[in-house]
Write an enzyme that holds these catalytic residues in place. Structure first.
Site, PDB file in Angstrom:
ATOM      1  N   ASN A  12      28.545   7.352 -56.184  1.00 34.36           N
ATOM      2  CA  ASN A  12      27.436   7.034 -55.088  1.00 34.36           C
ATOM      3  C   ASN A  12      26.151   6.473 -55.715  1.00 34.36           C
ATOM      4  OD1 ASN A  12      26.166   5.975 -52.713  1.00 34.36           O
ATOM      5  ND2 ASN A  12      26.086   8.050 -51.633  1.00 34.36           N
ATOM      6  N   LYS A  14      23.707   5.084 -54.419  1.00 35.69           N
ATOM      7  CA  LYS A  14      22.480   4.616 -53.532  1.00 35.69           C
ATOM      8  C   LYS A  14      21.800   3.640 -53.750  1.00 35.69           C
ATOM      9  CE  LYS A  14      22.954   9.866 -52.717  1.00 35.69           C
ATOM     10  NZ  LYS A  14      22.523  10.832 -52.137  1.00 35.69           N
ATOM     11  N   HIS A  90      27.710   8.073 -44.366  1.00 37.71           N
ATOM     12  CA  HIS A  90      27.203   8.770 -45.156  1.00 37.71           C
ATOM     13  C   HIS A  90      25.959   9.591 -44.284  1.00 37.71           C
ATOM     14  CE1 HIS A  90      24.370  10.327 -48.525  1.00 37.71           C
ATOM     15  NE2 HIS A  90      25.471  10.280 -49.002  1.00 37.71           N
ATOM     16  N   GLU A  92      22.862   9.851 -45.094  1.00 41.37           N
ATOM     17  CA  GLU A  92      21.583   9.133 -44.990  1.00 41.37           C
ATOM     18  C   GLU A  92      21.770   7.978 -44.108  1.00 41.37           C
ATOM     19  OE1 GLU A  92      21.528   8.577 -49.428  1.00 41.37           O
ATOM     20  OE2 GLU A  92      21.225  10.754 -49.505  1.00 41.37           O
ATOM     21  N   GLU A 160      30.570  16.483 -46.766  1.00 34.96           N
ATOM     22  CA  GLU A 160      29.248  16.683 -47.519  1.00 34.96           C
ATOM     23  C   GLU A 160      28.154  17.334 -46.362  1.00 34.96           C
ATOM     24  OE1 GLU A 160      28.663  13.463 -50.544  1.00 34.96           O
ATOM     25  OE2 GLU A 160      27.960  12.900 -48.525  1.00 34.96           O
ATOM     26  N   GLY A 166      21.588  15.986 -52.540  1.00 35.74           N
ATOM     27  CA  GLY A 166      20.416  15.742 -53.041  1.00 35.74           C
ATOM     28  C   GLY A 166      19.527  16.780 -53.559  1.00 35.74           C
ATOM     29  N   SER A 199      25.426  17.680 -54.499  1.00 36.79           N
ATOM     30  CA  SER A 199      24.887  18.567 -55.509  1.00 36.79           C
ATOM     31  C   SER A 199      26.059  18.650 -56.684  1.00 36.79           C
ATOM     32  CB  SER A 199      23.934  19.403 -55.274  1.00 36.79           C
ATOM     33  OG  SER A 199      22.805  19.148 -54.769  1.00 36.79           O
TER      34      SER A 199
END
Ligand code: PGA
Length: 236
Positions: A12, A14, A90, A92, A160, A166, A199
């Site tokens: 991914n 991003k 996701h 985000e 996740e 991150g 991570s």
């Protein structure tokens, strides 16, 4: 989707990298049949030529096929561009863009209808981590709303937890495994493919696959570092 004999490695990217040259450089260096590359929309059709062995995915799509939706991309367009997978829900998207589970659900259905496999992200937010009971309730609610009237045979799930994304602070493998089992129980399907994300790096990847029993990993930051990502590919 049901479990595959080979682990899935989803990259991914991003909103990275900034140039098409860099995107091509990373993709050609890392092209491998295990990898599903998910670059930004504008690089999809160019990278389709570069990526021979791996498969290509998008990071989002809209719920409608076409129409007056300025700035949106439909799953039909993605299919036309050769896209096979799309990451939906996701964290985000859920936090920065305030996407609700209901919206994610509509997108999942539209993607399946267009013939694209959704990689559906599920994960408890930081507020849900107050107690184990609260975490489980959050996961249950998110799963129920996100997957309403969706057959898990048509999707891949990515677990996740938000604290791990991150942050460099990956989820302990035994905890991630317990969450994976809970997800399997909630969707009433032990064969659904479940990935771990948050991570992931070359040091911890094999523990999620071997000890955690995950069917693959969703990798953010490390997928943009060619040498580190190559080590991840090599270790699975
Ligand atoms: P990370 O991102 O690997 O950088 O934690 C994972 C993700 O956002 O999917």
């Amino acid at each position: 989707m049901t479990k595959n004999s080979k682990p899935l490695l989803v990259a991914n990217w991003k909103m990275n990298p900034q140039t098409i040259e860099k995107a091509k450089e990373i993709a050609s260096f890392l092209d491998n049949e295990k990898v599903i590359f998910c670059p930004p929309f504008v690089f999809l059709s160019v990278l389709k030529e570069t990526i021979q062995k791996g498969k290509i995915g998008a990071q989002n799509c809209f719920k409608e096929k076409e129409g007056a939706f300025t700035g949106e991309i439909s799953p039909v367009m993605l299919k036309e561009a050769g896209v096979k997978y799309v990451i939906l829900g996701h964290s985000e998207r859920r936090t920065v863009f305030e996407e609700s589970s209901k919206e994610v659900n509509e997108k999942i259905k539209a993607a399946i209808e267009a013939g694209i496999t959704p990689i559906v992200c599920i994960g408890e937010s930081e507020e849900c981590n107050e107690s184990e009971e609260k975490t489980l309730l959050c996961i249950k609610e998110q799963l129920q709303e996100t997957l309403q009237d969706v057959s898990v045979a048509d999707i891949i799930i990515a677990y996740e937890p938000l604290f791990a994304i991150g942050s460099g602070n990956s989820c302990p493998v035994d905890l991630a495994e317990r969450r994976k089992i809970i997800i399997q129980e909630l969707v009433e399907d032990k064969n659904v493919a479940i990935l771990y994300g948050g991570s992931v790096n070359s040091e911890n990847v094999s523990s999620y696959l071997k000890e955690g029993g995950f069917d693959g990993v969703l990798v953010g930051g490390a997928s943009l570092n060619p040498h580190e990502f190559l080590r991840i590919i090599e270790s699975i």
